[in-house]
Scaffold this motif. Structure first.
Motif, PDB file in Angstrom:
ATOM      1  N   ARG A 120       0.844  -1.346  -0.448  1.00 44.86           N
ATOM      2  CA  ARG A 120       0.329  -0.230  -0.031  1.00 44.86           C
ATOM      3  C   ARG A 120       0.785   1.369  -0.093  1.00 44.86           C
ATOM      4  O   ARG A 120       1.254   1.767   0.903  1.00 44.86           O
ATOM      5  CB  ARG A 120      -1.044  -0.152   1.364  1.00 44.86           C
ATOM      6  N   HIS A 121       0.976   1.798  -1.386  1.00 43.53           N
ATOM      7  CA  HIS A 121       1.592   2.760  -1.614  1.00 43.53           C
ATOM      8  C   HIS A 121       1.225   4.658  -0.563  1.00 43.53           C
ATOM      9  O   HIS A 121       0.459   4.862  -0.534  1.00 43.53           O
ATOM     10  CB  HIS A 121       2.084   3.841  -2.449  1.00 43.53           C
ATOM     11  N   SER A 122       1.985   4.880  -0.504  1.00 43.82           N
ATOM     12  CA  SER A 122       1.814   6.751   0.230  1.00 43.82           C
ATOM     13  C   SER A 122       1.468   7.302  -0.673  1.00 43.82           C
ATOM     14  O   SER A 122       1.725   7.504  -2.330  1.00 43.82           O
ATOM     15  CB  SER A 122       2.617   7.234   0.918  1.00 43.82           C
ATOM     16  N   PRO A 123       0.253   8.756  -0.942  1.00 43.83           N
ATOM     17  CA  PRO A 123      -0.146   9.319  -1.912  1.00 43.83           C
ATOM     18  C   PRO A 123       0.961   9.858  -3.209  1.00 43.83           C
ATOM     19  O   PRO A 123       0.601  10.019  -4.557  1.00 43.83           O
ATOM     20  CB  PRO A 123      -1.085  10.131  -1.208  1.00 43.83           C
ATOM     21  N   GLY A 124       1.700  10.392  -2.532  1.00 45.09           N
ATOM     22  CA  GLY A 124       2.893  11.070  -3.309  1.00 45.09           C
ATOM     23  C   GLY A 124       4.059  10.302  -4.490  1.00 45.09           C
ATOM     24  O   GLY A 124       4.052   8.722  -4.284  1.00 45.09           O
ATOM     25  N   PRO A 125       3.842  10.660  -5.447  1.00 48.13           N
ATOM     26  CA  PRO A 125       5.420  10.083  -6.543  1.00 48.13           C
ATOM     27  C   PRO A 125       6.477   9.594  -5.216  1.00 48.13           C
ATOM     28  O   PRO A 125       6.845   9.413  -4.788  1.00 48.13           O
ATOM     29  CB  PRO A 125       5.846  11.017  -7.275  1.00 48.13           C
ATOM     30  N   GLN A 126       7.004   7.895  -5.714  1.00 51.29           N
ATOM     31  CA  GLN A 126       8.012   7.794  -5.122  1.00 51.29           C
ATOM     32  C   GLN A 126       9.063   6.967  -5.814  1.00 51.29           C
ATOM     33  O   GLN A 126       8.657   6.622  -7.027  1.00 51.29           O
ATOM     34  CB  GLN A 126       7.646   6.244  -4.514  1.00 51.29           C
ATOM     35  N   LEU A 127      10.651   7.014  -5.322  1.00 48.59           N
ATOM     36  CA  LEU A 127      11.752   6.571  -6.606  1.00 48.59           C
ATOM     37  C   LEU A 127      12.104   5.382  -5.098  1.00 48.59           C
ATOM     38  O   LEU A 127      11.959   5.842  -4.292  1.00 48.59           O
ATOM     39  CB  LEU A 127      12.439   7.054  -6.335  1.00 48.59           C
ATOM     40  N   VAL A 128      12.058   4.227  -6.132  1.00 51.88           N
ATOM     41  CA  VAL A 128      12.574   2.801  -5.445  1.00 51.88           C
ATOM     42  C   VAL A 128      13.809   2.014  -6.485  1.00 51.88           C
ATOM     43  O   VAL A 128      13.557   2.816  -6.666  1.00 51.88           O
ATOM     44  CB  VAL A 128      11.256   2.177  -5.144  1.00 51.88           C
ATOM     45  N   LEU A 129      15.022   2.239  -5.043  1.00 55.74           N
ATOM     46  CA  LEU A 129      16.624   1.603  -5.847  1.00 55.74           C
ATOM     47  C   LEU A 129      15.686  -0.043  -5.618  1.00 55.74           C
ATOM     48  O   LEU A 129      15.626  -0.615  -4.456  1.00 55.74           O
ATOM     49  CB  LEU A 129      17.123   1.618  -5.339  1.00 55.74           C
ATOM     50  N   TRP A 130      15.756  -1.113  -6.592  1.00 57.24           N
ATOM     51  CA  TRP A 130      15.637  -2.803  -6.327  1.00 57.24           C
ATOM     52  C   TRP A 130      17.388  -3.154  -6.925  1.00 57.24           C
ATOM     53  O   TRP A 130      17.953  -3.159  -8.106  1.00 57.24           O
ATOM     54  CB  TRP A 130      14.618  -3.097  -7.195  1.00 57.24           C
ATOM     55  N   ILE A 131      17.830  -3.776  -6.242  1.00 61.28           N
ATOM     56  CA  ILE A 131      18.927  -4.228  -6.107  1.00 61.28           C
ATOM     57  C   ILE A 131      18.512  -6.119  -5.997  1.00 61.28           C
ATOM     58  O   ILE A 131      18.704  -6.803  -4.905  1.00 61.28           O
ATOM     59  CB  ILE A 131      20.117  -3.537  -5.172  1.00 61.28           C
ATOM     60  N   SER A 132      18.730  -6.841  -6.356  1.00 58.11           N
ATOM     61  CA  SER A 132      19.211  -7.951  -7.142  1.00 58.11           C
ATOM     62  C   SER A 132      20.370  -8.862  -6.445  1.00 58.11           C
ATOM     63  O   SER A 132      21.144  -8.672  -6.858  1.00 58.11           O
ATOM     64  CB  SER A 132      18.628  -8.946  -8.452  1.00 58.11           C
ATOM     65  N   LEU A 133      19.893  -9.527  -5.575  1.00 62.45           N
ATOM     66  CA  LEU A 133      21.284  -9.865  -4.958  1.00 62.45           C
ATOM     67  C   LEU A 133      21.371 -11.412  -5.105  1.00 62.45           C
ATOM     68  O   LEU A 133      20.617 -12.473  -4.645  1.00 62.45           O
ATOM     69  CB  LEU A 133      20.668  -9.931  -3.596  1.00 62.45           C
ATOM     70  N   THR A 134      21.997 -11.692  -5.413  1.00 62.70           N
ATOM     71  CA  THR A 134      23.055 -13.136  -5.782  1.00 62.70           C
ATOM     72  C   THR A 134      22.617 -14.699  -5.242  1.00 62.70           C
ATOM     73  O   THR A 134      21.841 -15.312  -5.493  1.00 62.70           O
ATOM     74  CB  THR A 134      24.062 -13.456  -6.583  1.00 62.70           C
ATOM     75  N   ASN A 135      22.414 -13.682  -3.429  1.00 64.44           N
ATOM     76  CA  ASN A 135      23.227 -15.080  -2.253  1.00 64.44           C
ATOM     77  C   ASN A 135      21.327 -14.110  -1.717  1.00 64.44           C
ATOM     78  O   ASN A 135      22.050 -14.736  -0.262  1.00 64.44           O
ATOM     79  CB  ASN A 135      24.096 -15.236  -2.814  1.00 64.44           C
ATOM     80  N   GLY A 136      21.090 -12.889  -1.993  1.00 64.43           N
ATOM     81  CA  GLY A 136      20.230 -12.626  -0.758  1.00 64.43           C
ATOM     82  C   GLY A 136      21.975 -12.195   0.684  1.00 64.43           C
ATOM     83  O   GLY A 136      22.540 -11.031   0.066  1.00 64.43           O
ATOM     84  N   LEU A 137      21.030 -11.794   1.273  1.00 64.89           N
ATOM     85  CA  LEU A 137      22.348 -11.203   2.178  1.00 64.89           C
ATOM     86  C   LEU A 137      22.970 -12.271   3.193  1.00 64.89           C
ATOM     87  O   LEU A 137      23.646 -12.363   4.239  1.00 64.89           O
ATOM     88  CB  LEU A 137      21.872 -10.562   3.439  1.00 64.89           C
ATOM     89  N   ASP A 138      23.314 -13.562   2.703  1.00 64.93           N
ATOM     90  CA  ASP A 138      23.399 -14.850   2.807  1.00 64.93           C
ATOM     91  C   ASP A 138      24.974 -14.564   3.012  1.00 64.93           C
ATOM     92  O   ASP A 138      25.824 -15.441   4.012  1.00 64.93           O
ATOM     93  CB  ASP A 138      22.899 -16.036   2.640  1.00 64.93           C
ATOM     94  N   ASP A 139      25.888 -14.519   1.639  1.00 65.13           N
ATOM     95  CA  ASP A 139      26.728 -14.561   1.240  1.00 65.13           C
ATOM     96  C   ASP A 139      27.605 -13.504   1.436  1.00 65.13           C
ATOM     97  O   ASP A 139      27.911 -13.175  -0.396  1.00 65.13           O
ATOM     98  CB  ASP A 139      27.062 -15.978  -0.078  1.00 65.13           C
ATOM     99  N   PRO A 140      28.268 -12.746   2.082  1.00 67.78           N
ATOM    100  CA  PRO A 140      28.879 -11.833   1.448  1.00 67.78           C
ATOM    101  C   PRO A 140      29.999 -12.242   1.110  1.00 67.78           C
ATOM    102  O   PRO A 140      30.912 -13.677   1.180  1.00 67.78           O
ATOM    103  CB  PRO A 140      29.023 -11.008   2.394  1.00 67.78           C
ATOM    104  N   LYS A 141      30.523 -11.141  -0.902  1.00 64.15           N
ATOM    105  CA  LYS A 141      32.035 -11.168  -0.752  1.00 64.15           C
ATOM    106  C   LYS A 141      33.046 -10.726  -0.635  1.00 64.15           C
ATOM    107  O   LYS A 141      33.038  -8.803   0.055  1.00 64.15           O
ATOM    108  CB  LYS A 141      31.917 -11.510  -2.070  1.00 64.15           C
TER     109      LYS A 141
END
Length: 128
Positions: A107-128
């Motif tokens: 459920r979004h707030s009424p104004g325009p929004q900017l969202v950054l999507w980062i597709s993580l290869t291993n989620g946050l399970d496996d840092p390099k």
């Protein structure tokens, strides 16, 4: 550093969790005060989404892969299939991992929004 997480159990129901992203104190310059920095995590792609003003609710949906979302402005309320609701404000981030099952509501707030999507290869399970 805390991160909100949306995930699905094997039966397809979605839930919230909070995970801790480990950090360590790093001095990036000899004259700078040290600050908390996490490990690096591999990512497949980065996308920017511009959500138009007036978008109210997105019906039940899942994500195609493990996505770290960073809300740059506005806010959103997420609801999981167990009925729990959490509000996420600008500057906060969420690891969205409900790739199967019923998914979640947004459920979004009424104004325009900017969202950054980062597709993580291993989620946050496996840092390099």
């Amino acid at each position: 550093m805390k991160c909100l997480r949306i995930y699905a159990t094997p039966d397809g129901e979605s839930h919230f969790d909070e995970i801790e992203i480990p950090t360590s104190q790093v001095r990036v310059h000899h004259a700078a005060t040290p600050f908390d920095v996490s490990a690096s995590y591999p990512a497949d792609r980065v996308r920017f989404t511009s959500i138009p003003a007036g978008m109210k609710q997105v019906d039940w949906h899942t994500v195609p892969g493990r996505e770290l979302t960073v809300r740059l402005n506005g806010s959103v309320e997420y609801e999981t299939s167990d009925g729990e609701v959490r509000k996420v404000e600008a500057g906060e981030f969420v690891l969205v991992e409900d790739t199967h099952g019923k998914g979640h509501l947004s459920r979004h707030s009424p104004g325009p929004q900017l969202v950054l999507w980062i597709s993580l290869t291993n989620g946050l399970d496996d840092p390099k």
